[in-house]
Design an enzyme around this catalytic site. Sequence first.
Site, mmCIF file in Angstrom:
data_model
loop_
_atom_site.group_PDB
_atom_site.id
_atom_site.type_symbol
_atom_site.label_atom_id
_atom_site.label_comp_id
_atom_site.label_asym_id
_atom_site.label_seq_id
_atom_site.Cartn_x
_atom_site.Cartn_y
_atom_site.Cartn_z
ATOM 1 N N LYS A 162 8.071 -3.686 -4.608
ATOM 2 C CA LYS A 162 9.176 -3.005 -3.972
ATOM 3 C C LYS A 162 10.308 -3.053 -4.529
ATOM 4 O O LYS A 162 11.361 -2.339 -3.203
ATOM 5 C CB LYS A 162 9.290 -4.260 -2.400
ATOM 6 C CG LYS A 162 10.647 -4.091 -1.481
ATOM 7 C CD LYS A 162 9.733 -2.511 -0.010
ATOM 8 C CE LYS A 162 10.607 -1.678 0.557
ATOM 9 N NZ LYS A 162 12.308 -2.221 0.764
ATOM 10 N N ASN B 198 12.582 0.739 -3.781
ATOM 11 C CA ASN B 198 14.331 0.581 -3.281
ATOM 12 C C ASN B 198 15.334 1.278 -4.206
ATOM 13 O O ASN B 198 15.970 2.028 -3.828
ATOM 14 C CB ASN B 198 15.036 -0.411 -2.995
ATOM 15 C CG ASN B 198 14.170 -1.067 -1.945
ATOM 16 O OD1 ASN B 198 13.028 -0.424 -1.166
ATOM 17 N ND2 ASN B 198 14.981 -1.904 -0.824
HETATM 18 C C1 6PG Z 1 12.407 0.059 3.045
HETATM 19 C C2 6PG Z 1 14.119 -0.127 2.811
HETATM 20 C C3 6PG Z 1 14.887 -1.266 3.253
HETATM 21 C C4 6PG Z 1 16.040 -1.047 3.377
HETATM 22 C C5 6PG Z 1 16.932 -1.101 2.221
HETATM 23 C C6 6PG Z 1 18.114 -0.362 2.431
HETATM 24 O O1 6PG Z 1 12.299 0.953 2.344
HETATM 25 O O2 6PG Z 1 11.891 0.444 4.293
HETATM 26 O O3 6PG Z 1 14.418 -0.038 1.978
HETATM 27 O O4 6PG Z 1 14.270 -2.577 2.290
HETATM 28 O O5 6PG Z 1 16.432 0.218 4.051
HETATM 29 O O6 6PG Z 1 17.134 -2.174 1.474
HETATM 30 O O7 6PG Z 1 19.011 -1.068 1.334
HETATM 31 P P1 6PG Z 1 20.469 -0.599 1.127
HETATM 32 O O8 6PG Z 1 21.737 -1.642 2.047
HETATM 33 O O9 6PG Z 1 20.252 -1.481 0.172
HETATM 34 O O10 6PG Z 1 21.131 0.606 0.856
#
Ligand code: 6PG
Length: 483
Positions: free
Chosen positions: A187, A191
């Site tokens: 995961k 990201n």
């Molecule tokens: C997801 C997103 C979620 C989140 C991010 C935002 O897969 O649903 O990745 O986990 O929106 O973590 O990450 P940042 O705040 O670091 O941009």
Amino acid sequence: MATLSRIGLAGLAVMGQNLALNIAEKGFPISVYNRSSSKVDETVARAKQEGNLPLYGFHDPESFILSIQKPRVIIMLVKAGSPVDDTIKTLSVYLEQGDCIIDGGNEWYENTERREKAAAELGLLYLGMGVSGGEEGARNGPSLMPGGSFEAYKHIEDILLKVAAQIEDSGPCVTYIGKGGSGNFVKMVHNGIEYGDMQLISEAYDVLKSVGKLSNEELHQVFSEWNKGELLSFLVEITADIFSIKDDKAEGHLVDKVLDKTGMKGTGKWTVQQAAELSIAAPTIASSLDSRFLSGLKEERVLAAKLFDEVIITDDQVFVDKKQLIDDVRQALYASKICSYAQGMNLIRSKSEEKNWGLKLGELARIWKGGCIIRAIFLDRIKKAYDRNSDLANLLVDPEFASEIVERQAAWRRVVCLAINAGISTPGMATSLAYFDTYRRESLPANLVQAQRDYFGAHTYERTDMPGSFHTEWFKLAKQANM
Ligand code: 6PG
């Protein structure tokens, strides 16, 4: 409630609330609990409103736990770090041998490994499960990346298979990822790739807007069009939507009023740290992180902009045929994306080898095809590349991706050159191109770096024409040669 719930969920912020409703909607009676009571009431009210879903709220941890059938399975959706430890502490008082705890947050994978060991000492099973898809995904079908105890996974496989996003031809977007913290690690890289995708899209926007002078209406059209082809993806789709939104507080489009400072919660940074730790080149992902850092220096950038003359783009300096530019940028975006995913996949493979997780890259591409933030038609091509060759050294050398890159490289180079000449930074596209240009060359100037290292530090070097390790007295020889 007379009968026991099949599962429990603790932590009813946005993700928890929506995932709980999703589970209930799929016909699994669920008990929910939150430290602050109002969230429990809110979730119960939503469950009623959304069709009398079998969801039951509890205001204290004991009655929450006792309302779940054994072996109990409890999903936690609380903030990563110490809130997870606190929740485990609260719940485990009432749990019994064989019960399972699942952490659905964006947790650092080593925390999951530590907790899995501690849980095992209490006879509890533990999973670290990546959940992607934001609020909408959690409610209607996320991509799920569970890793840790296989036995725990088996206890809830039937639920996860129904709750995950469903993709025709490739099934539910969930699979048992692997042992230990592999679910969280995968995961995390998801990201990192998400950061890369967003950066590349923002660069495409910048070039089209700043060099091509496209209006928001035109940008909406272009991204909508792109979303019908090889770039079809959630992020391109929402980008098209964003350009169509008018400001509700003033004139113009909302996107132009959003402050250009990107926030972050940390998973992208971890991805880059892990890439460095494992000696995996991930320049596209790293450049997206650097761009976020630099975007944060708004006040400094305002001062610097005053100091340095803006690069003036006049028609005689940069000739732009709008139609050609749009097509070139599309190709540059696609080619850069291939490089970015190649980096992310290689990072996962390297960690998998280090930890002996046995991760299957094609299977990961499959579960990312739906539900998650990076969902895209492109992931099907990645899955097929790994189906063709699971040992593929790099996505770039898959025959299909290789020919796609070759077809696009002229456009890709044109966009990067154009941006450089116009003073528009495109770090994601430029470093992707550099990644490709470095990877595809048989010879690199690394011979000179090795010679320098041996010159000043006697670090030795290898030769191209004979085996062994060599050291040369470069300084002495240079003195003689230059006498
Ligand atoms: C997801 C997103 C979620 C989140 C991010 C935002 O897969 O649903 O990745 O986990 O929106 O973590 O990450 P940042 O705040 O670091 O941009």
